[in-house]
Design a protein around this motif. Structure first.
Motif, short mmCIF file in Angstrom:
data_model
loop_
_atom_site.label_atom_id
_atom_site.label_comp_id
_atom_site.label_asym_id
_atom_site.label_seq_id
_atom_site.Cartn_x
_atom_site.Cartn_y
_atom_site.Cartn_z
N ARG A 1 0.90 11.78 7.56
CA ARG A 1 -0.24 11.67 6.66
C ARG A 1 -0.12 10.43 5.78
O ARG A 1 -1.08 9.71 5.57
CB ARG A 1 -0.34 12.92 5.79
CG ARG A 1 -1.56 12.93 4.89
CD ARG A 1 -1.53 14.14 4.01
NE ARG A 1 -0.45 13.95 3.04
CZ ARG A 1 -0.49 14.40 1.81
NH1 ARG A 1 -1.51 15.10 1.41
NH2 ARG A 1 0.50 14.17 0.98
N VAL A 2 1.10 10.16 5.29
CA VAL A 2 1.33 9.00 4.44
C VAL A 2 1.10 7.72 5.24
O VAL A 2 0.43 6.79 4.76
CB VAL A 2 2.75 9.03 3.84
CG1 VAL A 2 3.07 7.73 3.15
CG2 VAL A 2 2.89 10.19 2.87
N LEU B 1 -0.79 7.28 7.85
CA LEU B 1 -2.22 7.16 8.12
C LEU B 1 -2.95 6.60 6.90
O LEU B 1 -3.73 5.65 7.02
CB LEU B 1 -2.81 8.51 8.52
CG LEU B 1 -4.33 8.53 8.70
CD1 LEU B 1 -4.72 7.70 9.91
CD2 LEU B 1 -4.83 9.95 8.82
N TRP B 2 -2.71 7.17 5.72
CA TRP B 2 -3.40 6.70 4.52
C TRP B 2 -2.98 5.29 4.13
O TRP B 2 -3.80 4.50 3.67
CB TRP B 2 -3.19 7.66 3.36
CG TRP B 2 -4.14 8.82 3.45
CD1 TRP B 2 -3.83 10.11 3.76
CD2 TRP B 2 -5.55 8.77 3.25
NE1 TRP B 2 -4.97 10.86 3.77
CE2 TRP B 2 -6.04 10.07 3.46
CE3 TRP B 2 -6.44 7.76 2.94
CZ2 TRP B 2 -7.39 10.38 3.34
CZ3 TRP B 2 -7.79 8.07 2.82
CH2 TRP B 2 -8.25 9.36 3.02
N SER C 1 0.81 -1.21 0.00
CA SER C 1 0.00 0.00 0.00
C SER C 1 0.85 1.27 0.00
O SER C 1 0.38 2.31 -0.46
CB SER C 1 -0.94 0.00 1.20
OG SER C 1 -1.83 -1.08 1.12
N THR D 1 -8.17 -1.81 4.77
CA THR D 1 -9.31 -2.07 3.90
C THR D 1 -9.05 -3.27 3.00
O THR D 1 -9.90 -4.17 2.89
CB THR D 1 -9.62 -0.84 3.04
OG1 THR D 1 -9.87 0.28 3.89
CG2 THR D 1 -10.83 -1.08 2.15
N THR E 1 -2.07 2.96 6.20
CA THR E 1 -2.75 2.08 7.16
C THR E 1 -4.22 1.90 6.79
O THR E 1 -4.75 0.78 6.86
CB THR E 1 -2.60 2.63 8.58
OG1 THR E 1 -1.20 2.78 8.86
CG2 THR E 1 -3.22 1.71 9.60
N VAL E 2 -4.89 2.97 6.39
CA VAL E 2 -6.30 2.87 5.98
C VAL E 2 -6.45 1.97 4.76
O VAL E 2 -7.30 1.08 4.73
CB VAL E 2 -6.88 4.28 5.72
CG1 VAL E 2 -8.24 4.20 5.02
CG2 VAL E 2 -6.99 5.07 7.00
N VAL E 3 -5.62 2.18 3.75
CA VAL E 3 -5.70 1.38 2.53
C VAL E 3 -5.35 -0.08 2.82
O VAL E 3 -6.05 -1.00 2.38
CB VAL E 3 -4.77 1.95 1.43
CG1 VAL E 3 -4.65 1.01 0.26
CG2 VAL E 3 -5.29 3.31 0.98
N VAL F 1 -0.06 4.59 -2.26
CA VAL F 1 -0.41 5.88 -1.66
C VAL F 1 0.59 6.98 -2.00
O VAL F 1 0.21 8.14 -2.17
CB VAL F 1 -0.55 5.71 -0.13
CG1 VAL F 1 -0.67 7.04 0.58
CG2 VAL F 1 -1.74 4.83 0.19
#
Length: 94
Positions: A52-53, A55-56, A17, A63, A58-60, A21
């Protein structure tokens, strides 16, 4: 599936990921209207926000991992559904 296997797969999803990202939301110094530092590449990001990177990513990754786990338990996509050449059925017929 063992929890250690699930953890290893999650780490692989997380590492993959990162590459998904990183290209999004990047602005160069020229786009941001800033001044170049001597020796700086024109394509270098103006401001890199690691938090920020992370966080995104981890979210991706979470999911994708949840979708993977759901597919593992419910069997939505199996090797048989991906067998467009019919080789699995041919092997079973032998």
């Amino acid at each position: 599936m063992r929890w250690t296997s699930a953890l290893a797969i999650y780490i692989l999803f997380w590492a993959f990921s990162v590459f998904l990202v990183l290209p999004f939301g990047v602005r160069t110094t020229h786009e941001a209207g800033g001044d170049y530092v001597p020796g700086q590449a024109e394509s270098a990001p103006h401001e890199f926000r690691l938090g920020r990177v992370v966080l995104w990513v981890t979210v991706v990754a979470t999911t994708l991992f949840v979708l993977f786990q759901l597919n593992y338990y419910y069997g939505w996509i199996t090797p048989q559904t991906m067998d467009i050449a019919g080789r699995i059925e041919a092997e079973r017929a032998r």
